[in-house]
Design a protein around this motif. Structure first.
Motif, mmCIF file in Angstrom:
data_model
loop_
_atom_site.group_PDB
_atom_site.id
_atom_site.type_symbol
_atom_site.label_atom_id
_atom_site.label_comp_id
_atom_site.label_asym_id
_atom_site.label_seq_id
_atom_site.Cartn_x
_atom_site.Cartn_y
_atom_site.Cartn_z
ATOM 1 N N GLU A 188 0.336 -1.205 0.243
ATOM 2 C CA GLU A 188 0.102 -0.009 0.205
ATOM 3 C C GLU A 188 0.606 1.242 -0.287
ATOM 4 O O GLU A 188 0.980 2.112 -0.718
ATOM 5 N N TYR A 189 2.414 1.205 0.464
ATOM 6 C CA TYR A 189 3.210 2.190 0.283
ATOM 7 C C TYR A 189 3.184 2.670 -0.715
ATOM 8 O O TYR A 189 3.295 4.151 -0.413
ATOM 9 N N ARG A 190 2.825 1.784 -2.081
ATOM 10 C CA ARG A 190 2.908 2.574 -3.713
ATOM 11 C C ARG A 190 1.899 3.781 -3.659
ATOM 12 O O ARG A 190 1.902 4.636 -4.284
ATOM 13 N N TYR A 191 0.930 3.774 -2.759
ATOM 14 C CA TYR A 191 -0.400 4.546 -2.823
ATOM 15 C C TYR A 191 -0.514 5.917 -1.696
ATOM 16 O O TYR A 191 -1.038 6.625 -1.836
ATOM 17 N N CYS A 192 0.832 5.758 -1.221
ATOM 18 C CA CYS A 192 1.128 7.492 -0.567
ATOM 19 C C CYS A 192 0.670 8.549 -0.878
ATOM 20 O O CYS A 192 -0.140 9.466 -0.212
ATOM 21 N N ALA A 193 1.948 8.490 -1.446
ATOM 22 C CA ALA A 193 2.036 9.638 -2.342
ATOM 23 C C ALA A 193 0.694 10.573 -2.485
ATOM 24 O O ALA A 193 -0.235 11.703 -2.609
ATOM 25 N N SER A 194 -0.285 9.683 -3.214
ATOM 26 C CA SER A 194 -1.936 9.741 -4.324
ATOM 27 C C SER A 194 -2.837 9.653 -2.704
ATOM 28 O O SER A 194 -3.371 10.977 -2.883
ATOM 29 N N LEU A 195 -2.638 9.948 -1.682
ATOM 30 C CA LEU A 195 -3.373 9.808 -1.188
ATOM 31 C C LEU A 195 -3.693 10.732 0.114
ATOM 32 O O LEU A 195 -4.154 11.726 0.482
ATOM 33 N N ARG A 196 -1.671 11.610 0.240
ATOM 34 C CA ARG A 196 -1.507 12.631 0.930
ATOM 35 C C ARG A 196 -1.960 13.914 -0.347
ATOM 36 O O ARG A 196 -2.764 14.669 0.645
ATOM 37 N N ALA A 197 -1.650 13.356 -1.371
ATOM 38 C CA ALA A 197 -1.870 14.523 -2.577
ATOM 39 C C ALA A 197 -3.429 14.808 -2.541
ATOM 40 O O ALA A 197 -4.227 16.387 -1.656
ATOM 41 N N GLN A 198 -4.167 13.951 -2.551
ATOM 42 C CA GLN A 198 -6.117 13.807 -2.202
ATOM 43 C C GLN A 198 -6.098 14.719 -0.888
ATOM 44 O O GLN A 198 -7.178 15.383 -0.697
ATOM 45 N N LEU A 199 -6.477 14.391 0.210
ATOM 46 C CA LEU A 199 -6.475 14.720 1.483
ATOM 47 C C LEU A 199 -6.033 16.401 2.304
ATOM 48 O O LEU A 199 -6.530 16.912 1.916
ATOM 49 N N CYS A 200 -4.561 16.948 1.014
ATOM 50 C CA CYS A 200 -4.509 18.758 1.232
ATOM 51 C C CYS A 200 -5.097 19.402 0.667
ATOM 52 O O CYS A 200 -5.529 19.476 0.868
ATOM 53 N N ARG A 201 -5.985 18.398 -0.823
ATOM 54 C CA ARG A 201 -6.808 19.192 -1.700
ATOM 55 C C ARG A 201 -7.445 18.972 -0.787
ATOM 56 O O ARG A 201 -8.436 19.980 -1.061
ATOM 57 N N ALA A 202 -8.653 18.215 -0.593
ATOM 58 C CA ALA A 202 -9.370 17.790 0.344
ATOM 59 C C ALA A 202 -9.374 19.377 1.392
ATOM 60 O O ALA A 202 -10.398 19.818 1.723
ATOM 61 N N LEU A 203 -8.561 18.949 1.962
ATOM 62 C CA LEU A 203 -8.861 20.314 3.428
ATOM 63 C C LEU A 203 -8.508 21.617 2.756
ATOM 64 O O LEU A 203 -8.917 22.056 3.415
ATOM 65 N N LEU A 204 -7.379 21.975 1.840
ATOM 66 C CA LEU A 204 -7.525 22.986 1.530
ATOM 67 C C LEU A 204 -9.532 23.820 0.622
ATOM 68 O O LEU A 204 -9.608 25.082 1.124
ATOM 69 N N HIS A 205 -10.055 22.581 0.783
ATOM 70 C CA HIS A 205 -10.929 22.710 -0.758
ATOM 71 C C HIS A 205 -12.122 22.860 0.559
ATOM 72 O O HIS A 205 -13.155 24.169 0.129
ATOM 73 N N LEU A 206 -11.962 22.624 1.845
ATOM 74 C CA LEU A 206 -12.926 22.708 3.015
ATOM 75 C C LEU A 206 -12.637 24.223 3.599
ATOM 76 O O LEU A 206 -13.475 25.340 4.174
ATOM 77 N N LEU A 207 -11.182 24.418 3.248
ATOM 78 C CA LEU A 207 -10.625 26.043 4.363
ATOM 79 C C LEU A 207 -11.410 26.964 3.414
ATOM 80 O O LEU A 207 -11.713 28.083 3.858
ATOM 81 N N GLY A 208 -11.507 26.374 2.078
ATOM 82 C CA GLY A 208 -11.750 27.541 1.257
ATOM 83 C C GLY A 208 -13.774 28.350 1.470
ATOM 84 O O GLY A 208 -13.741 28.881 0.376
ATOM 85 N N LEU A 209 -14.327 27.401 1.817
ATOM 86 C CA LEU A 209 -15.300 27.498 1.945
ATOM 87 C C LEU A 209 -15.941 27.608 2.993
ATOM 88 O O LEU A 209 -17.000 28.032 3.767
ATOM 89 N N ALA A 210 -14.844 27.999 4.208
ATOM 90 C CA ALA A 210 -15.496 27.522 6.276
ATOM 91 C C ALA A 210 -15.950 29.315 5.628
ATOM 92 O O ALA A 210 -15.530 30.202 5.287
ATOM 93 N N ARG A 211 -16.770 29.240 6.950
ATOM 94 C CA ARG A 211 -17.678 30.188 7.349
ATOM 95 C C ARG A 211 -17.044 30.472 9.040
ATOM 96 O O ARG A 211 -15.933 29.994 9.835
#
Length: 321
Positions: free
Chosen positions: A210-233
């Motif tokens: 599963e380690y081969r997917y770590c970088a892809s997982l982190r990228a999507q998690l970072c992207r999701a976190l920033l997406h939510l902050l961009g909508l935050a109230r």
């Protein structure tokens, strides 16, 4: 007429006694609903209005029922459900006959995400929920199943042993385009905290493969976190800041790497290039700075801004080195 005849033939086969026939029928239904989305996007509202409401409802019910079948049927049934939920329009949702089937369809996807099906099926179910979330007509954020959907996806993103399923759940969590879709501040905070925890534990696995997917997982998690902050109230920020206080150090390194590293993602095009990522970070900071006059007390906002500005500064220093 051809589409209607094809759909009716497929639905009849979905009730066949043979599992092989049902599996082929589910695959055909998935492909047929793919074409509905393609036509919706290319032809537009005219195509949707011309499509029979009765047939659409029948397809929704049949796909929901098929999602409880064997895994080889379920895999394509949930794909079809995601397409059908994406296809539904306000005029459908206003009709009482669509209410219960809609809830049953979403809960079928939720049950599959949480269930014991194969990882391929669960991956398809996460993808299907993300597909459904793309439909602005769905009552995401106010419907009773909203919390169940987010709970299922956040559970998977934190703990599923298969990283490709985690990746797809993170992508689904980043799909909703408006703040209203994430519900109240408590719901928003739970989603953000789950993504932060998943990022902190993004290398935790007992399966070396599963380690081969770590970088892809982190990228999507970072992207999701920033997406939510961009909508935050303003009312969302105390929960975000609390999560940052708990996991900030681990998150910081991953977020700096995401914004300054290569274009790593699950598939080509899933994540923007580094320059676009930095531009997105600047836009998120701009959104949050715009909340300064509305935050009382201002402490949580200032700490969130300080955290993100520190990431931006680290990225700029790496670029200059």
């Amino acid at each position: 007429m051809f589409v209607a005849d094809t759909a009716n033939a497929i639905l009849t086969s979905l009730d066949d006694r043979s599992p092989n026939v049902r599996a082929k029928a589910a695959w055909s239904l998935g492909n047929l609903t793919d074409t509905l989305i393609v036509n919706m996007e290319s032809v537009g509202q005219d195509f949707q209005e011309e499509f029979s409401d009765l047939l659409l409802l029948k397809m929704l019910k049949s796909a929901t029922q098929a999602s409880n079948d064997k895994d080889r049927v379920k895999s394509n049934a949930v794909r079809a459900l995601g397409n059908l939920l994406h296809f539904l329009q306000p005029q459908h949702l206003e009709r009482p006959s669509f209410g219960p089937p809609l809830g049953e369809a979403v809960r079928a996807l939720i049950g599959t995400v949480r269930g014991e099906a194969t990882m391929k099926v669960r991956w398809n179910a996460c993808y299907a929920l993300g597909n459904a979330f793309r439909n602005p007509a769905l009552p995401l954020g106010t419907a009773p199943w909203t919390s169940e959907a987010y709970s299922a996806l956040t559970c998977v993103v934190k703990s599923c042993k298969n990283f490709k399923v985690r990746i797809k759940s993170a992508m689904a969590l980043a799909v909703p385009a408006s703040r209203e879709c994430y519900g109240d501040p408590a719901q928003f905070g739970e989603v953000w905290a789950a993504l932060a925890q998943a990022l902190e534990r993004s290398e935790d696995t007992e399966d070396f493969l599963e380690y081969r997917y770590c970088a892809s997982l982190r990228a999507q998690l970072c992207r999701a976190l920033l997406h939510l902050l961009g909508l935050a109230r303003p009312e969302d920020l105390p929960g975000v800041q609390a999560s940052m206080s708990e996991r900030g150090e681990a998150m910081r390194g991953y977020l700096v790497r995401y914004h300054s590293g290569g274009g790593e993602g699950d598939e080509p095009g899933d994540c923007p290039e580094p320059r676009e990522r930095l531009q997105g970070l600047e836009e998120t900071l701009g959104h949050l700075r715009g909340l300064e006059g509305d935050c009382d007390p201002p402490g949580p906002l200032l700490r969130v801004l300080q955290f993100l500005e520190g990431i931006q500064k680290s990225c700029q220093e790496l670029q200059a080195a």
